[in-house]
Design a protein around this motif. Structure first.
Motif, PDB file in Angstrom:
ATOM      1  N   SER A  85       0.815  -1.218   0.000  1.00 38.03           N
ATOM      2  CA  SER A  85       0.000   0.000   0.000  1.00 38.03           C
ATOM      3  C   SER A  85       0.847   1.265   0.000  1.00 38.03           C
ATOM      4  CB  SER A  85      -0.891   0.028   1.235  1.00 38.03           C
ATOM      5  OG  SER A  85      -1.939  -0.854   1.048  1.00 38.03           O
ATOM      6  N   ASN A  86       0.335   2.254  -0.676  1.00 40.76           N
ATOM      7  CA  ASN A  86       0.972   3.569  -0.744  1.00 40.76           C
ATOM      8  C   ASN A  86       2.409   3.527  -1.251  1.00 40.76           C
ATOM      9  OD1 ASN A  86      -1.370   4.705   0.321  1.00 40.76           O
ATOM     10  ND2 ASN A  86      -0.681   4.129   2.372  1.00 40.76           N
ATOM     11  N   LYS A  87       2.740   2.476  -1.923  1.00 40.42           N
ATOM     12  CA  LYS A  87       4.082   2.396  -2.499  1.00 40.42           C
ATOM     13  C   LYS A  87       3.937   2.106  -3.971  1.00 40.42           C
ATOM     14  CE  LYS A  87       6.916   0.653   1.239  1.00 40.42           C
ATOM     15  NZ  LYS A  87       7.727  -0.456   1.676  1.00 40.42           N
ATOM     16  N   ILE A  88       4.923   2.484  -4.736  1.00 41.55           N
ATOM     17  CA  ILE A  88       4.907   2.099  -6.143  1.00 41.55           C
ATOM     18  C   ILE A  88       5.536   0.720  -6.201  1.00 41.55           C
ATOM     19  CG2 ILE A  88       5.819   2.659  -8.412  1.00 41.55           C
ATOM     20  CD1 ILE A  88       5.684   5.604  -7.340  1.00 41.55           C
ATOM     21  N   PRO A  89       4.826  -0.254  -6.721  1.00 43.27           N
ATOM     22  CA  PRO A  89       5.274  -1.638  -6.591  1.00 43.27           C
ATOM     23  C   PRO A  89       6.621  -1.944  -7.213  1.00 43.27           C
ATOM     24  CG  PRO A  89       3.429  -1.439  -8.105  1.00 43.27           C
ATOM     25  CD  PRO A  89       3.562  -0.140  -7.419  1.00 43.27           C
ATOM     26  N   PHE A  90       6.968  -1.201  -8.265  1.00 38.12           N
ATOM     27  CA  PHE A  90       8.235  -1.530  -8.905  1.00 38.12           C
ATOM     28  C   PHE A  90       9.374  -0.693  -8.329  1.00 38.12           C
ATOM     29  CE2 PHE A  90       6.949   2.167 -11.091  1.00 38.12           C
ATOM     30  CZ  PHE A  90       5.676   1.956 -11.582  1.00 38.12           C
ATOM     31  N   GLN A  92      10.355   9.638  -7.941  1.00 37.06           N
ATOM     32  CA  GLN A  92       9.675  10.944  -7.893  1.00 37.06           C
ATOM     33  C   GLN A  92       8.898  11.189  -9.186  1.00 37.06           C
ATOM     34  OE1 GLN A  92      12.831  13.623  -6.962  1.00 37.06           O
ATOM     35  NE2 GLN A  92      12.745  13.197  -4.761  1.00 37.06           N
ATOM     36  N   LEU A  93       9.542  10.825 -10.298  1.00 38.79           N
ATOM     37  CA  LEU A  93       8.912  11.002 -11.605  1.00 38.79           C
ATOM     38  C   LEU A  93       7.671  10.108 -11.716  1.00 38.79           C
ATOM     39  CD1 LEU A  93       9.622  12.622 -14.160  1.00 38.79           C
ATOM     40  CD2 LEU A  93      10.730  10.582 -15.053  1.00 38.79           C
ATOM     41  N   ALA A  94       7.822   8.871 -11.265  1.00 37.36           N
ATOM     42  CA  ALA A  94       6.700   7.920 -11.316  1.00 37.36           C
ATOM     43  C   ALA A  94       5.539   8.409 -10.460  1.00 37.36           C
ATOM     44  CB  ALA A  94       7.159   6.547 -10.847  1.00 37.36           C
ATOM     45  N   GLU A  95       5.866   8.909  -9.275  1.00 40.34           N
ATOM     46  CA  GLU A  95       4.818   9.394  -8.371  1.00 40.34           C
ATOM     47  C   GLU A  95       4.076  10.573  -8.993  1.00 40.34           C
ATOM     48  OE1 GLU A  95       6.469   8.022  -3.997  1.00 40.34           O
ATOM     49  OE2 GLU A  95       7.011  10.005  -4.748  1.00 40.34           O
ATOM     50  N   ARG A  96       4.858  11.435  -9.667  1.00 44.17           N
ATOM     51  CA  ARG A  96       4.245  12.609 -10.294  1.00 44.17           C
ATOM     52  C   ARG A  96       3.253  12.165 -11.375  1.00 44.17           C
ATOM     53  NH1 ARG A  96       7.786  16.042 -14.089  1.00 44.17           N
ATOM     54  NH2 ARG A  96       6.139  16.980 -15.295  1.00 44.17           N
ATOM     55  N   PHE A  97       3.665  11.220 -12.221  1.00 46.78           N
ATOM     56  CA  PHE A  97       2.775  10.774 -13.293  1.00 46.78           C
ATOM     57  C   PHE A  97       1.627   9.919 -12.769  1.00 46.78           C
ATOM     58  CE2 PHE A  97       5.937  12.500 -16.046  1.00 46.78           C
ATOM     59  CZ  PHE A  97       5.210  12.887 -17.165  1.00 46.78           C
ATOM     60  N   GLN A  98       1.869   9.223 -11.659  1.00 48.84           N
ATOM     61  CA  GLN A  98       0.779   8.454 -11.061  1.00 48.84           C
ATOM     62  C   GLN A  98      -0.319   9.410 -10.572  1.00 48.84           C
ATOM     63  OE1 GLN A  98       1.859   5.728  -7.853  1.00 48.84           O
ATOM     64  NE2 GLN A  98       0.965   4.124  -9.102  1.00 48.84           N
ATOM     65  N   ASP A 156      -5.665  11.946 -11.195  1.00 45.89           N
ATOM     66  CA  ASP A 156      -6.434  13.171 -11.479  1.00 45.89           C
ATOM     67  C   ASP A 156      -7.335  12.997 -12.701  1.00 45.89           C
ATOM     68  OD1 ASP A 156      -5.174  14.303  -9.376  1.00 45.89           O
ATOM     69  OD2 ASP A 156      -3.791  15.541 -10.552  1.00 45.89           O
ATOM     70  N   GLY A 157      -6.846  12.222 -13.684  1.00 43.66           N
ATOM     71  CA  GLY A 157      -7.658  11.940 -14.878  1.00 43.66           C
ATOM     72  C   GLY A 157      -7.923  13.148 -15.747  1.00 43.66           C
ATOM     73  N   GLN A 158      -6.963  14.094 -15.763  1.00 41.10           N
ATOM     74  CA  GLN A 158      -7.123  15.254 -16.638  1.00 41.10           C
ATOM     75  C   GLN A 158      -6.192  15.133 -17.840  1.00 41.10           C
ATOM     76  OE1 GLN A 158      -7.398  17.732 -12.791  1.00 41.10           O
ATOM     77  NE2 GLN A 158      -7.374  19.195 -14.471  1.00 41.10           N
ATOM     78  N   VAL A 159      -6.595  15.764 -18.934  1.00 37.66           N
ATOM     79  CA  VAL A 159      -5.812  15.659 -20.167  1.00 37.66           C
ATOM     80  C   VAL A 159      -4.441  16.306 -19.980  1.00 37.66           C
ATOM     81  CG1 VAL A 159      -5.772  16.246 -22.632  1.00 37.66           C
ATOM     82  CG2 VAL A 159      -7.928  15.667 -21.522  1.00 37.66           C
ATOM     83  N   LEU A 160      -3.404  15.644 -20.500  1.00 38.45           N
ATOM     84  CA  LEU A 160      -2.043  16.184 -20.391  1.00 38.45           C
ATOM     85  C   LEU A 160      -1.585  16.700 -21.751  1.00 38.45           C
ATOM     86  CD1 LEU A 160      -0.188  13.364 -18.376  1.00 38.45           C
ATOM     87  CD2 LEU A 160      -1.132  15.500 -17.485  1.00 38.45           C
ATOM     88  N   HIS A 193       8.557  16.258 -21.891  1.00 44.41           N
ATOM     89  CA  HIS A 193       9.058  17.533 -21.351  1.00 44.41           C
ATOM     90  C   HIS A 193       7.921  18.550 -21.316  1.00 44.41           C
ATOM     91  CE1 HIS A 193      13.018  15.809 -21.792  1.00 44.41           C
ATOM     92  NE2 HIS A 193      12.776  15.580 -23.075  1.00 44.41           N
ATOM     93  N   HIS A 194       8.065  19.490 -20.411  1.00 46.33           N
ATOM     94  CA  HIS A 194       7.101  20.602 -20.261  1.00 46.33           C
ATOM     95  C   HIS A 194       5.667  20.095 -20.160  1.00 46.33           C
ATOM     96  CE1 HIS A 194      10.508  22.215 -22.810  1.00 46.33           C
ATOM     97  NE2 HIS A 194      10.680  22.793 -21.614  1.00 46.33           N
ATOM     98  N   CYS A 195       5.464  19.147 -19.277  1.00 47.20           N
ATOM     99  CA  CYS A 195       4.131  18.540 -19.157  1.00 47.20           C
ATOM    100  C   CYS A 195       3.210  19.422 -18.304  1.00 47.20           C
ATOM    101  CB  CYS A 195       4.256  17.166 -18.525  1.00 47.20           C
ATOM    102  SG  CYS A 195       2.709  16.311 -18.388  1.00 47.20           S
TER     103      CYS A 195
END
Lengths: 316, 324
Positions: free
Chosen positions: B145-150, B160-166, B171-175, B224-226
């Motif tokens: 729980s609350n961890k990224i499995p990989f 950090q990058l994975a958490e940001r994209f997760q 959020d389910g908003q268009v990127l 980049h620039h997401c």
């Protein structure tokens, strides 16, 4: 809720049930437990014990009578004091195993199968055996519970470099007999295979475990060392992977050495020490990499022929 | 909740039993299978049971529950929307499972965690809760729980990058972002994020392209620039039915993937597979070599031929494909 006195008889029946769920017990052993339990502290008669057992049977427990065959033990073979598997539970379990199917190693596969079997066997469902069979028919890997002993034996033979005479059911061809040196067991696409060096073959072979009808150890140290030399003789497989960085490269399996191609930095040179070219060929094709086989030439012509046959299918 | 399976007809006639203990065992059974029950539900079940056909007073029920607690059952009173509920948290007949079985459950949880299958994951956890003791459940939670499995495969920066994209996926908003192509050029992309996975040692963003309604997989490091747009993801990836034929040994060995329909045609198999990721399916089919032929749609056949030619181009001297 206010706590008050507790039901002594029910407590004794519950304790009897708990002990029998741990192991089969004789009348004497049960009475020893009754006597040492601080809340009971006394023995019961044979009639009283039957009275207790009847109560457990009435609620759904299956308890066999003591006979010479079971060393005069009361044996609890089933009880419903556990979970009930619903249709939805089974669907979730199917999703779960299908989700990890591709990730499984040989060891994971064995453990997963054991766990799933225990989930079914410990459930309160009366048709649990049927549910288990149905479940394994619907997931992407075979239930090899009937091969437990064979798996242990093959593992031991691999460790001991023991030559085996194997009767094998070849698809579309019938039963054939091979003399093999078993190297290891491995899991691939839902099945367990024996990777082995056959006497009549230069390449290593994969034999699907559930198609092995019989295997007999043969005492032949000379043949064992001869086949071991055959395995050791395999040359490294050298590939050039085009347009792939070190970071992007995903191993195709087997121990490998990877470095950027000195002549073209956007390509990689990959050296593999594989014990089965067929598996490597499959993985290489599925990888989608654009590649060149540097050595051995036999592998190069083999994969080239496969690709040309594949191409021909789409040109027809 | 349905009554536990009771086959009264199987009971031997004239079987002498302790009626009081029988009722208590029946309550224990109900709690094992339902885990949480209100006293009134419990009394309804007792009343409907052919061998009980009566309700219990509060005192008798207290006596039974207390006996179960003395036996070792962890039964709590919980408040279910203003009503007292009996909750069986643990009981002596729930035995711990071996460590390697626990590891497999963790592997499944981790895999579920990577996919937006919240209801399935939730149901799986509920099932596990009924099967294994609470302390082992906690162990699984701590590891998953609350961890990224990989996580174990990633560096701190990657996590950090994975958490940001997760977060973007949740959020389910268009990127909207600039995507660096393999040749170094940058293109502007719009994606509805679905999940973040770790594939081929790369963090991969899986999402829908709202323009084509096709599922896309993008290397997170090339993004980049997401930024998130205020509009929420709406489109659904279009699924394509791919039909392929399997011949020879693979036809006798083949175990269908989920959702595939298989028809035997003589010695070969005709397989229909509906997917929103045709490329991934075709890669798998390449593994079967010349024993597999994609029959339809035509676009998939063309793609298959393209992939085969791409591989042959690497193997053969330049321009030799044209001469084949």
């Amino acid at each position: 809720m206010k706590h008050n006195s507790f039901n002594q008889t029910a407590y004794r029946i519950l304790k009897l049930f708990q002990w029998l769920s741990e192991k089969p017990m004789t009348f004497q052993e049960i009475n020893e437990r009754f006597e040492t339990d601080s809340r009971i502290g006394r023995r019961v008669s044979q009639d009283t014990l039957w009275f207790y057992i009847n109560t457990l049977k009435a609620v759904g427990c299956q308890i066999s009578r003591p006979t010479p065959k079971n060393q005069y033990c009361y044996h609890l073979s089933y009880h419903p004091f556990t979970y009930f598997l619903t249709y939805q539970d089974l669907e979730v379990l199917k999703d779960a195993v299908n989700a990890i199917d591709e990730e499984l190693s040989y060891h994971d596969f064995l453990v997963l199968t054991q766990w799933l079997r225990s989930v079914f066997q410990k459930s309160a469902n009366r048709d649990r055996n049927q549910l288990e069979t149905q479940f394994f028919d619907e997931v992407r890997f075979a239930n090899l519970c009937h091969l437990d002993q064979e798996i242990k034996d093959i593992e031991a033979h691999c460790q001991a470099n023991q030559i085996l005479k194997v009767q094998y059911d070849v698809p579309l061809e019938g039963t054939k007999t091979y003399t093999v040196l078993p190297l290891r067991l491995f899991y691939e696409q839902g099945y367990l295979y024996i990777l082995c060096q056959r006497e009549d073959c230069e390449q290593t072979s994969m034999l699907r475990l559930d198609r092995v009808q019989k295997f007999t150890p043969i005492d032949s140290p000379e043949l064992s060392s001869l086949l071991k030399k055959k395995v050791a003789r395999k040359p490294a497989l050298v590939l050039k992977i085009f347009d792939c960085s070190l970071q992007e490269f995903e191993p195709i399996g087997e121990p490998c050495e990877v470095y950027p191609d000195p002549s073209s930095r956007q390509d990689l040179i990959v050296k593999l020490w594989c014990d089965n070219e067929f598996l490597i060929k499959q993985k290489l094709l599925a990888s989608g990499y654009s590649f060149q086989v540097i050595q051995p030439l036999s592998f190069k012509s083999d994969i080239e022929q496969t690709l040309q046959e594949m191409r021909q299918i789409y040109l027809e | 909740m349905e009554l536990p399976v009771f086959d009264v007809t199987q009971l031997e006639e004239g079987l002498r039993i302790n009626v009081s203990a029988y009722r208590l065992l029946f309550i224990y059974l109900l709690l094992c299978q339902a885990q949480t029950l209100s006293p009134s539900d419990l009394n309804t079940h007792l009343l409907n049971h052919p061998m009980v056909q009566r309700t219990l007073t509060v005192e008798t029920l207290n006596n039974y529950i207390h006996t179960l607690q003395v036996f070792g059952c962890d039964i709590h009173n919980t408040d279910g929307h203003g009503q007292i509920m009996l909750h069986l948290k643990e009981h002596p007949l729930k035995y711990p499972i071996p460590k390697d079985h626990l590891n497999i459950i963790q592997l499944i949880c981790a895999q579920f965690f990577q996919h937006p299958l919240a209801s399935t994951y939730h149901h799986f956890l509920m099932l596990i809760r009924r099967i294994i003791p609470f302390n082992q459940i906690q162990e699984i939670y701590q590891n998953v729980s609350n961890k990224i499995p990989f996580e174990h495969q990633l560096s701190t920066a990657d996590i950090q990058l994975a958490e940001r994209f997760q977060r973007y996926c949740i959020d389910g908003q268009v990127l909207v972002f600039d995507y660096e192509m393999p040749d170094g050029k940058s293109i502007s992309k719009m994606v509805e994020p679905l999940e973040i996975t770790y594939h081929r040692k790369r963090l991969t963003l899986v999402g829908n392209d709202p323009k084509t309604n096709k599922k896309v997989r993008l290397d997170v490091e090339r993004i980049h620039h997401c930024r998130q747009l205020p509009n929420r993801s709406r489109s659904q990836a279009v699924k394509t039915m791919v039909t392929f034929k399997l011949m020879g040994r693979i036809a006798s060995n083949y175990r269908p993937y989920p959702g595939e329909t298989v028809v035997q045609k003589g010695d070969s198999l005709l397989v229909k597979h509906k997917t929103d990721e045709v490329d991934q399916l075709l890669k798998r089919l390449l593994r079967y070599g010349a024993t597999c032929q994609v029959l339809s749609p035509n676009s998939a056949r063309k793609e298959m031929l393209y992939m085969i030619d791409r591989m042959l181009n690497g193997l053969l001297p330049h321009n030799s494909i044209e001469s084949l």
